[in-house]
Design a protein around this motif. Structure first.
Motif, PDB file in Angstrom:
ATOM      1  N   ARG A   1      25.948  59.248 117.738  1.00  0.00           N
ATOM      2  CA  ARG A   1      25.133  59.664 116.534  1.00  0.00           C
ATOM      3  C   ARG A   1      26.461  60.582 114.973  1.00  0.00           C
ATOM      4  NH1 ARG A   1      20.557  60.633 119.181  1.00  0.00           N
ATOM      5  NH2 ARG A   1      20.934  62.623 117.964  1.00  0.00           N
ATOM      6  N   TYR A   2      26.837  61.458 116.037  1.00  0.00           N
ATOM      7  CA  TYR A   2      27.486  62.721 115.476  1.00  0.00           C
ATOM      8  C   TYR A   2      28.949  61.618 115.074  1.00  0.00           C
ATOM      9  CZ  TYR A   2      31.519  66.167 114.102  1.00  0.00           C
ATOM     10  OH  TYR A   2      31.452  66.841 113.149  1.00  0.00           O
ATOM     11  N   ILE A   3      29.480  60.707 115.681  1.00  0.00           N
ATOM     12  CA  ILE A   3      31.075  60.103 114.992  1.00  0.00           C
ATOM     13  C   ILE A   3      30.515  59.172 113.915  1.00  0.00           C
ATOM     14  CG2 ILE A   3      32.438  58.302 115.985  1.00  0.00           C
ATOM     15  CD1 ILE A   3      32.568  59.580 119.207  1.00  0.00           C
ATOM     16  N   MET A   4      29.701  58.541 114.433  1.00  0.00           N
ATOM     17  CA  MET A   4      29.110  56.920 112.990  1.00  0.00           C
ATOM     18  C   MET A   4      28.005  57.650 111.712  1.00  0.00           C
ATOM     19  SD  MET A   4      26.974  54.537 115.830  1.00  0.00           S
ATOM     20  CE  MET A   4      26.994  53.271 114.524  1.00  0.00           C
ATOM     21  N   GLY A   5      28.634  58.993 112.275  1.00  0.00           N
ATOM     22  CA  GLY A   5      27.636  60.202 110.681  1.00  0.00           C
ATOM     23  C   GLY A   5      26.278  59.994 110.862  1.00  0.00           C
ATOM     24  N   LYS A   6      26.335  59.530 111.820  1.00  0.00           N
ATOM     25  CA  LYS A   6      24.481  59.982 111.264  1.00  0.00           C
ATOM     26  C   LYS A   6      23.354  61.115 111.620  1.00  0.00           C
ATOM     27  CE  LYS A   6      23.165  55.250 112.816  1.00  0.00           C
ATOM     28  NZ  LYS A   6      22.673  54.057 113.854  1.00  0.00           N
ATOM     29  N   ILE A   7      24.847  62.386 111.788  1.00  0.00           N
ATOM     30  CA  ILE A   7      24.127  63.541 111.977  1.00  0.00           C
ATOM     31  C   ILE A   7      25.777  64.369 111.780  1.00  0.00           C
ATOM     32  CG2 ILE A   7      21.964  63.093 114.072  1.00  0.00           C
ATOM     33  CD1 ILE A   7      24.189  64.900 116.063  1.00  0.00           C
ATOM     34  N   ASP A   8      25.221  66.011 111.401  1.00  0.00           N
ATOM     35  CA  ASP A   8      26.173  66.626 110.585  1.00  0.00           C
ATOM     36  C   ASP A   8      26.763  67.802 111.628  1.00  0.00           C
ATOM     37  OD1 ASP A   8      24.678  68.261 110.429  1.00  0.00           O
ATOM     38  OD2 ASP A   8      24.429  68.070 108.369  1.00  0.00           O
ATOM     39  N   ASP A   9      27.411  68.701 111.798  1.00  0.00           N
ATOM     40  CA  ASP A   9      27.831  69.808 112.433  1.00  0.00           C
ATOM     41  C   ASP A   9      26.195  70.219 112.224  1.00  0.00           C
ATOM     42  OD1 ASP A   9      30.183  69.363 112.421  1.00  0.00           O
ATOM     43  OD2 ASP A   9      30.789  70.624 111.003  1.00  0.00           O
ATOM     44  N   ALA A  10      25.844  70.550 111.819  1.00  0.00           N
ATOM     45  CA  ALA A  10      24.729  70.812 112.238  1.00  0.00           C
ATOM     46  C   ALA A  10      23.442  69.948 112.881  1.00  0.00           C
ATOM     47  CB  ALA A  10      23.340  71.408 110.903  1.00  0.00           C
ATOM     48  N   GLY A  11      23.357  69.030 113.051  1.00  0.00           N
ATOM     49  CA  GLY A  11      22.800  68.501 113.308  1.00  0.00           C
ATOM     50  C   GLY A  11      23.101  67.816 114.807  1.00  0.00           C
ATOM     51  N   TRP A  12      24.438  67.998 114.854  1.00  0.00           N
ATOM     52  CA  TRP A  12      25.246  68.176 116.180  1.00  0.00           C
ATOM     53  C   TRP A  12      25.224  69.542 117.519  1.00  0.00           C
ATOM     54  CZ3 TRP A  12      26.810  66.674 120.503  1.00  0.00           C
ATOM     55  CH2 TRP A  12      28.184  66.677 121.261  1.00  0.00           C
ATOM     56  N   GLN A  13      24.678  70.550 116.432  1.00  0.00           N
ATOM     57  CA  GLN A  13      24.370  72.160 117.112  1.00  0.00           C
ATOM     58  C   GLN A  13      22.704  72.007 117.287  1.00  0.00           C
ATOM     59  OE1 GLN A  13      26.334  74.728 118.324  1.00  0.00           O
ATOM     60  NE2 GLN A  13      24.409  74.660 118.699  1.00  0.00           N
TER      61      GLN A  13
END
Length: 501
Positions: free
Chosen positions: A461-473
């Motif tokens: 999801r991070y690579i596809m831009g569905k979550i941002d840095d905050a979402g990754w954390q």
């Protein structure tokens, strides 16, 4: 490697029997001492393909050279772990038992059902000279209970289009910026000169971050990240919580955003990625091994007659750094219920050690001279009947004790094939081990796959831009709350218990 390695023949086998076992006859030649009687060895091995016929010529050759009488039970691969569990539960096991490194096996070892052999290995000329990492990778609480079915540890290689690199003036990347620029150029700059936007520097596929060759791990390790887990002063950190790993993930996010990698990677099968490589549309395979180069070259020239593949190790600011692999296809353990004394244990170990002598290494890795292979160019070999070898010899090669490149003559191959074999053997020195590989964690046993999937999905999801840095954390925090924090603590406790620092 000793030069002039002996190859298998009837004469050599006969000489081996005489020299290795000793024919203690009387002057009349009619009586042999009891010490020269064949040693009975029962084994439980994994059946892959057809079951070898009992008493076949490969089995007979092993028996003659090692002065043993073999009784092998072949267990189908699909039922192997279940059958082994039943045998362990009943404590009815042969003298040599092939085991996989799985929780039930580890539990049986911890229960004292198998001999610890680590302190004895120094007494065996072949077993003792193998890289210690092979044994470390099957250890239980820091102790060794078996001989690995040896496999390559340092085989992680880049398979790349050398002709594209040469024509575009590209160099193999060593930094994240270089990785981005090289992959971008192969996608946008028409490396196949057909005037179409139909190439990629690399393609991802739906299991890109799983298995023994995860793409993100391989690149991240080259940039200084740990291999799956890092440990410092006894404290564990998963790879995805390190900066080098995050930087690699962020690079792929940028490549995806700019349409420089395939947009359907989340549902793209690796077999389809291989088809694109064979068609000459992909510049770099990042989940390959050094020995892949030859086979990809053979397929490429059918579509692109001037195409040229080459292989190279993953390299970063610190030089070559490879994500080390487990280095085994299971291991051979010796049960105490069937081998009751240390004297008998030593006889079993002597048998396993003899399997790595030149005659036995050649038998397992090449077969029988004149039937499966022949000698060429002095001391090199070439298969003459690979189909027969795979049917008749490969079951023993896969289950017993041997290492390509040790006590066996080289195979004659194409220059790229020989390069791949050489790099596979030599690059173990650059392999970064996974310090958690042999550690036990109750949480991993119970919910390991669930925790892995949580992170794998978040990466996609991070690579596809569905979550941002905050979402990754937030996903990392969820992983910790869902059991990841327990895994860290359990690994640290297991690490300390094994006496590691």
């Amino acid at each position: 490697m000793k030069k002039g390695i002996a190859v298998l023949s009837t004469a050599v086998l006969t000489a081996g029997i005489a020299a290795g076992c000793g024919d203690n006859t009387t002057k009349s030649g009619t009586n042999k001492s009891a010490a020269n009687n064949p040693f009975n060895i029962s084994m439980a091995l994994m059946q892959v393909g057809d079951t070898p016929n009992k008493g076949n010529e490969i089995e007979q050759a092993i028996e003659k050279y090692t002065n043993t009488k073999l009784d092998i039970q072949w267990i189908p691969q699909s039922a192997f772990d279940d059958k082994v569990n039943v045998m362990i539960a009943a404590n009815e096991m042969p003298k040599i038992m092939k085991l996989n490194y799985v929780p039930t096996t580890i539990s049986a070892i911890q229960s004292g059902l198998f001999w610890e052999i680590g302190p004895l290995l120094k007494n065996y000329k072949n077993l003792s000279v193998q890289n210690p990492q092979y044994y470390e990778n099957i250890s239980v609480e820091g102790k060794i209970y078996g001989i690995p079915n040896f496999r390559d540890i340092g085989r992680a290689g880049i398979v790349y289009r050398k002709d594209w690199f040469d024509s575009m003036g590209l160099k193999l990347p060593t930094t994240i910026d270089e990785w981005y620029n090289v992959l971008r150029a192969q996608t946008l700059n028409d490396p196949d000169k057909n005037g179409k936007a139909d190439t990629y520097g690399t393609v991802l596929f739906k299991k890109y971050n799983e298995g023994t060759q995860p793409v993100l791990t391989r690149i991240a390790v080259s940039q200084g990240a740990p291999n799956r887990w890092g440990v410092e002063n006894g404290k564990f950190t998963p790879e995805f919580m390190t900066k080098p790993y995050y930087d690699v993930m962020r690079m792929f996010r940028k490549l995806y955003e700019e349409k420089l990698i395939n947009q359907d990677f989340a549902v793209f099968d690796d077999t389809e990625a291989i088809k694109l490589m064979d068609a000459g549309k992909v510049g770099m395979k990042l989940n390959g091994v050094f020995n892949n180069g030859k086979s990809y070259q053979d397929k490429l020239v059918k579509a692109v007659t001037t195409g040229e593949y080459d292989v190279a190790p993953f390299t970063g600011p610190q030089g070559i750094r490879l994500a080390g692999e487990p280095g085994n296809f299971g291991f051979l353990a010796i049960p105490k219920s069937s081998v009751k004394t240390e004297d008998e244990l030593k006889k079993v170990l002597a048998f396993l050690d003899k399997l790595m002598d030149p005659e036995m290494s050649t038998l397992q890795l090449r077969g029988i001279e004149g039937k499966h292979y022949k000698k060429v160019d002095g001391d090199k070999t070439v298969f003459t009947d690979l189909t027969a070898y795979q049917r008749e010899v490969k079951p023993y090669r896969d289950n017993l004790v041997n290492i390509e490149g040790f006590n066996v003559a080289e195979q004659k191959d194409t220059p790229l094939g020989e390069k791949g074999t050489r790099m596979t053997r030599d690059n173990i020195q650059y392999a970064i081990p996974n310090p958690a590989l042999t550690l036990t964690s109750a949480t991993v046993s119970e919910r390991g796959k669930e925790l892995d999937q949580l992170i794998w999905d978040a990466q996609t999801r991070y690579i596809m831009g569905k979550i941002d840095d905050a979402g990754w954390q937030a996903e990392i925090d969820q992983w910790l709350k869902s059991g990841g924090a327990d895994v860290i603590k359990e690994y640290e406790a297991a690490y300390a218990k094994a006496g590691k620092k």
